[in-house]
Design a protein around this motif. Structure first.
Motif, PDB file in Angstrom:
ATOM      1  N   SER A   1       0.857  -1.182   0.000  1.00 42.05           N
ATOM      2  CA  SER A   1       0.000   0.000   0.000  1.00 42.05           C
ATOM      3  C   SER A   1       0.894   1.233   0.000  1.00 42.05           C
ATOM      4  O   SER A   1       1.806   1.345   0.827  1.00 42.05           O
ATOM      5  CB  SER A   1      -0.922   0.012   1.226  1.00 42.05           C
ATOM      6  OG  SER A   1      -1.730   1.170   1.235  1.00 42.05           O
ATOM      7  N   PHE A   2       0.662   2.150  -0.951  1.00 43.42           N
ATOM      8  CA  PHE A   2       1.457   3.360  -1.078  1.00 43.42           C
ATOM      9  C   PHE A   2       0.562   4.576  -0.853  1.00 43.42           C
ATOM     10  O   PHE A   2      -0.565   4.629  -1.352  1.00 43.42           O
ATOM     11  CB  PHE A   2       2.083   3.469  -2.475  1.00 43.42           C
ATOM     12  CG  PHE A   2       2.877   2.263  -2.884  1.00 43.42           C
ATOM     13  CD1 PHE A   2       3.896   1.764  -2.089  1.00 43.42           C
ATOM     14  CD2 PHE A   2       2.598   1.607  -4.079  1.00 43.42           C
ATOM     15  CE1 PHE A   2       4.632   0.648  -2.475  1.00 43.42           C
ATOM     16  CE2 PHE A   2       3.329   0.488  -4.477  1.00 43.42           C
ATOM     17  CZ  PHE A   2       4.349   0.006  -3.671  1.00 43.42           C
ATOM     18  N   SER A   3       1.074   5.555  -0.124  1.00 43.33           N
ATOM     19  CA  SER A   3       0.276   6.743   0.173  1.00 43.33           C
ATOM     20  C   SER A   3       1.058   8.031  -0.068  1.00 43.33           C
ATOM     21  O   SER A   3       0.787   9.057   0.538  1.00 43.33           O
ATOM     22  CB  SER A   3      -0.217   6.703   1.626  1.00 43.33           C
ATOM     23  OG  SER A   3       0.882   6.596   2.525  1.00 43.33           O
ATOM     24  N   GLN A   4       2.031   7.990  -0.979  1.00 46.43           N
ATOM     25  CA  GLN A   4       2.868   9.177  -1.204  1.00 46.43           C
ATOM     26  C   GLN A   4       2.193  10.257  -2.038  1.00 46.43           C
ATOM     27  O   GLN A   4       2.638  11.395  -2.044  1.00 46.43           O
ATOM     28  CB  GLN A   4       4.195   8.760  -1.861  1.00 46.43           C
ATOM     29  CG  GLN A   4       5.182   8.140  -0.896  1.00 46.43           C
ATOM     30  CD  GLN A   4       5.016   6.629  -0.783  1.00 46.43           C
ATOM     31  OE1 GLN A   4       3.932   6.106  -0.981  1.00 46.43           O
ATOM     32  NE2 GLN A   4       6.097   5.923  -0.462  1.00 46.43           N
ATOM     33  N   HIS A   5       1.137   9.934  -2.771  1.00 48.41           N
ATOM     34  CA  HIS A   5       0.426  10.966  -3.521  1.00 48.41           C
ATOM     35  C   HIS A   5      -0.455  11.775  -2.573  1.00 48.41           C
ATOM     36  O   HIS A   5      -1.147  11.214  -1.725  1.00 48.41           O
ATOM     37  CB  HIS A   5      -0.429  10.350  -4.624  1.00 48.41           C
ATOM     38  CG  HIS A   5       0.331  10.010  -5.862  1.00 48.41           C
ATOM     39  ND1 HIS A   5       1.005  10.957  -6.605  1.00 48.41           N
ATOM     40  CD2 HIS A   5       0.511   8.819  -6.510  1.00 48.41           C
ATOM     41  CE1 HIS A   5       1.574  10.376  -7.653  1.00 48.41           C
ATOM     42  NE2 HIS A   5       1.293   9.086  -7.619  1.00 48.41           N
ATOM     43  N   ALA A   6      -0.453  13.091  -2.746  1.00 47.29           N
ATOM     44  CA  ALA A   6      -1.211  13.970  -1.853  1.00 47.29           C
ATOM     45  C   ALA A   6      -2.645  14.185  -2.331  1.00 47.29           C
ATOM     46  O   ALA A   6      -3.496  14.597  -1.541  1.00 47.29           O
ATOM     47  CB  ALA A   6      -0.504  15.318  -1.735  1.00 47.29           C
ATOM     48  N   LEU A   7      -2.915  13.908  -3.622  1.00 50.88           N
ATOM     49  CA  LEU A   7      -4.242  14.103  -4.198  1.00 50.88           C
ATOM     50  C   LEU A   7      -4.637  12.865  -5.006  1.00 50.88           C
ATOM     51  O   LEU A   7      -3.836  11.928  -5.126  1.00 50.88           O
ATOM     52  CB  LEU A   7      -4.239  15.364  -5.074  1.00 50.88           C
ATOM     53  CG  LEU A   7      -4.088  16.706  -4.335  1.00 50.88           C
ATOM     54  CD1 LEU A   7      -3.939  17.856  -5.324  1.00 50.88           C
ATOM     55  CD2 LEU A   7      -5.255  16.945  -3.400  1.00 50.88           C
ATOM     56  N   PRO A   8      -5.847  12.827  -5.559  1.00 50.53           N
ATOM     57  CA  PRO A   8      -6.301  11.623  -6.265  1.00 50.53           C
ATOM     58  C   PRO A   8      -5.332  11.113  -7.323  1.00 50.53           C
ATOM     59  O   PRO A   8      -4.697  11.894  -8.042  1.00 50.53           O
ATOM     60  CB  PRO A   8      -7.628  12.072  -6.886  1.00 50.53           C
ATOM     61  CG  PRO A   8      -8.144  13.105  -5.943  1.00 50.53           C
ATOM     62  CD  PRO A   8      -6.929  13.832  -5.465  1.00 50.53           C
ATOM     63  N   VAL A   9      -5.233   9.796  -7.400  1.00 51.46           N
ATOM     64  CA  VAL A   9      -4.433   9.118  -8.426  1.00 51.46           C
ATOM     65  C   VAL A   9      -5.283   9.048  -9.694  1.00 51.46           C
ATOM     66  O   VAL A   9      -6.443   8.628  -9.654  1.00 51.46           O
ATOM     67  CB  VAL A   9      -4.020   7.718  -7.973  1.00 51.46           C
ATOM     68  CG1 VAL A   9      -3.192   7.023  -9.053  1.00 51.46           C
ATOM     69  CG2 VAL A   9      -3.234   7.791  -6.665  1.00 51.46           C
ATOM     70  N   THR A  10      -4.723   9.455 -10.823  1.00 50.52           N
ATOM     71  CA  THR A  10      -5.497   9.554 -12.063  1.00 50.52           C
ATOM     72  C   THR A  10      -5.224   8.426 -13.049  1.00 50.52           C
ATOM     73  O   THR A  10      -6.085   8.079 -13.857  1.00 50.52           O
ATOM     74  CB  THR A  10      -5.221  10.888 -12.750  1.00 50.52           C
ATOM     75  OG1 THR A  10      -3.800  11.032 -12.950  1.00 50.52           O
ATOM     76  CG2 THR A  10      -5.726  12.050 -11.894  1.00 50.52           C
ATOM     77  N   ASP A  11      -4.023   7.830 -13.016  1.00 48.67           N
ATOM     78  CA  ASP A  11      -3.709   6.768 -13.970  1.00 48.67           C
ATOM     79  C   ASP A  11      -2.515   5.974 -13.466  1.00 48.67           C
ATOM     80  O   ASP A  11      -1.699   6.474 -12.670  1.00 48.67           O
ATOM     81  CB  ASP A  11      -3.402   7.353 -15.348  1.00 48.67           C
ATOM     82  CG  ASP A  11      -3.560   6.340 -16.481  1.00 48.67           C
ATOM     83  OD1 ASP A  11      -4.016   5.205 -16.205  1.00 48.67           O
ATOM     84  OD2 ASP A  11      -3.242   6.680 -17.636  1.00 48.67           O
ATOM     85  N   ILE A  12      -2.408   4.724 -13.946  1.00 53.79           N
ATOM     86  CA  ILE A  12      -1.286   3.848 -13.609  1.00 53.79           C
ATOM     87  C   ILE A  12      -0.930   3.032 -14.843  1.00 53.79           C
ATOM     88  O   ILE A  12      -1.817   2.566 -15.570  1.00 53.79           O
ATOM     89  CB  ILE A  12      -1.623   2.888 -12.449  1.00 53.79           C
ATOM     90  CG1 ILE A  12      -1.905   3.656 -11.162  1.00 53.79           C
ATOM     91  CG2 ILE A  12      -0.492   1.897 -12.202  1.00 53.79           C
ATOM     92  CD1 ILE A  12      -2.415   2.783 -10.035  1.00 53.79           C
ATOM     93  N   ALA A  13       0.359   2.869 -15.097  1.00 54.37           N
ATOM     94  CA  ALA A  13       0.827   2.009 -16.180  1.00 54.37           C
ATOM     95  C   ALA A  13       1.990   1.181 -15.671  1.00 54.37           C
ATOM     96  O   ALA A  13       2.795   1.655 -14.870  1.00 54.37           O
ATOM     97  CB  ALA A  13       1.254   2.844 -17.386  1.00 54.37           C
TER      98      ALA A  13
END
Length: 428
Positions: A173-185
């Motif tokens: 589980s990663f929580s380093q983004h401060a705002l919504p995650v928009t995409d993953i590749a």
């Protein structure tokens, strides 16, 4: 309208307004077919092994339900409508087209078997909506409105005994983004790139469970696509630019890390919402809120084709080679699991993406595939790595535990070989 030939490649584009899914011939630029009705949010359009198209519909104004539409290539109308228990925000299929995975607006994830429509498993993955999904090998990566990213071992997810034995339902589980995650590749099965409204893209090791790098941009990033030929990715910005970015350059603590951004493709007047790369990396397709679709030559960085989808925003673009195969009747997707809510899966999910680029001199991935093929030929099921009791004599299944350990060791070795070849301007 005649169905597309097997060798034809189509550029598909969908919108969040009911303008249907438009398809253009990538070679000639001619519009091929328009599938209706369809109004899908970003990351909600999926090609199911090229055999048909699945599109999760955005709920109508004031509504709280959104069906999933299945489209055949030879008919512009919806072939099958399914009504999940919760509106699906993100949709993805494995490369073989056996499974469809949906991320819901309430944070749950649904996993269906395509052939039967059976809901194999559903679980609460995030506190808020699942915005994006990525799949490679036995790993599922989910990004959420709550800013978190989680990595799921699908072998564990589908096996009840493994779920009971696991300390956490997720692998990482990663929580380093401060705002919504928009995409993953995902890149080479071991590395993932995520984008976020927090103006960063982050690079992750899925094997080691840690962040490798973070790259800042001058705007929020809504989508990413990887170049399968090299350690470069494309990041679609809210400012209408597509940033060409090096994966192997360490991050800066400043607002914009100019050393990582190699350049920008600029031909959209509004936010770039979706990107798709061809399997050879020579073409990049972009969709934008300006209602336009662009096809880029990645070598010259010039636009080679321009398509107009509709007056509304383009939310999804795909490059698909439709397959003309005789399909059995498509089954609607189930709302709930059968029987007691659990289904014993008889399949090990090990997708192998077509855009996997072999690393020169790397023998580990080949050995891994051969090893797994041998295991599957011996009739192994989702209990392949079961470390519980042997069904025949009640003894611990030591062979299963040994196989799982060997598999994970091979995966770790493969990841280190990949990471050793990624250039970096300075040590971590």
């Amino acid at each position: 309208m005649a169905p597309p030939s097997p060798s034809k490649q189509l550029v598909l584009a969908a919108s969040s307004v009911d303008a249907g899914v438009a398809a253009w011939d990538l070679r000639t630029g001619a519009e091929d077919i328009r599938l209706r009705p369809c109004a899908s949010r970003p990351r909600a359009l999926a090609s199911v092994a090229g055999r048909f198209l699945a599109a999760a519909q955005a709920p109508s104004a004031g509504g709280n339900s959104g069906p999933i539409h299945f489209f055949h290539w030879e008919k512009p109308q919806v072939a099958v409508k399914s009504f999940p228990a919760d509106p699906i925000r993100a949709l993805i299929a494995d490369d073989e087209g056996s499974y469809l995975i949906g991320g819901a607006s309430n944070g749950s994830i649904f996993l269906w078997e395509v052939s039967s429509g059976e809901l194999l498993h559903t679980w609460r993955a995030h506190y808020r909506a699942v915005r994006c999904l990525a799949l490679y090998d036995y790993l599922l990566v989910s990004g959420s409105e709550d800013g978190s990213i989680k990595v799921w071992d699908l072998i564990t997810v589908l096996d009840e005994q493994s779920r009971l034995e696991a300390q956490t339902p997720y692998l990482y589980s990663f929580s380093q983004h401060a705002l919504p995650v928009t995409d993953i590749a995902c890149f080479l099965g071991a590395i993932a790139v995520s984008s976020s409204e927090d103006r960063t893209c982050k690079i992750w090791s899925l094997s080691e469970g840690r962040m490798l790098r973070s790259i800042s941009f001058p705007t929020s990033i809504d989508c990413v696509a990887l170049d399968p030929r090299s350690h470069i990715f494309y990041a679609g910005g809210r400012d209408g630019k597509i940033y060409v970015t090096a994966m192997g350059v360490d991050f800066s603590s400043h607002d914009c890390d100019e050393s990582s951004i190699l350049g920008a493709l600029d031909d959209h007047s509004k936010a770039v919402t979706s990107l798709a790369s061809s399997t050879d990396g020579l073409l990049l397709v972009s969709g934008s809120e300006d209602g336009n679709v662009r096809v880029w030559d990645t070598r010259s960085q010039q636009v080679t084709r321009k398509f107009k989808h509709s007056q509304g925003p383009v939310t999804n673009v795909l490059i698909v080679a439709p397959k003309r195969v005789k399909l059995p009747p498509l089954q609607p997707l189930r709302k709930v699991c059968s029987a007691n809510g659990e289904v014993n899966s008889t399949t090990v999910i090990l997708p192998r993406p077509e855009n996997d680029t072999p690393i020169p001199g790397n023998k580990t991935s080949v050995f891994m595939e051969n090893f797994l093929e041998k295991l599957q030929k011996h009739g192994c099921s989702s209990m392949l790595f079961d470390s519980g009791l042997n069904a025949q004599n009640g003894a611990p299944n030591q062979q299963g535990a040994e196989w799982r350990g060997r598999y994970l060791e091979l995966q770790d070795l493969f990841v280190h070989e990949v990471l050793d070849q990624i250039p970096s301007s300075r040590d971590q």
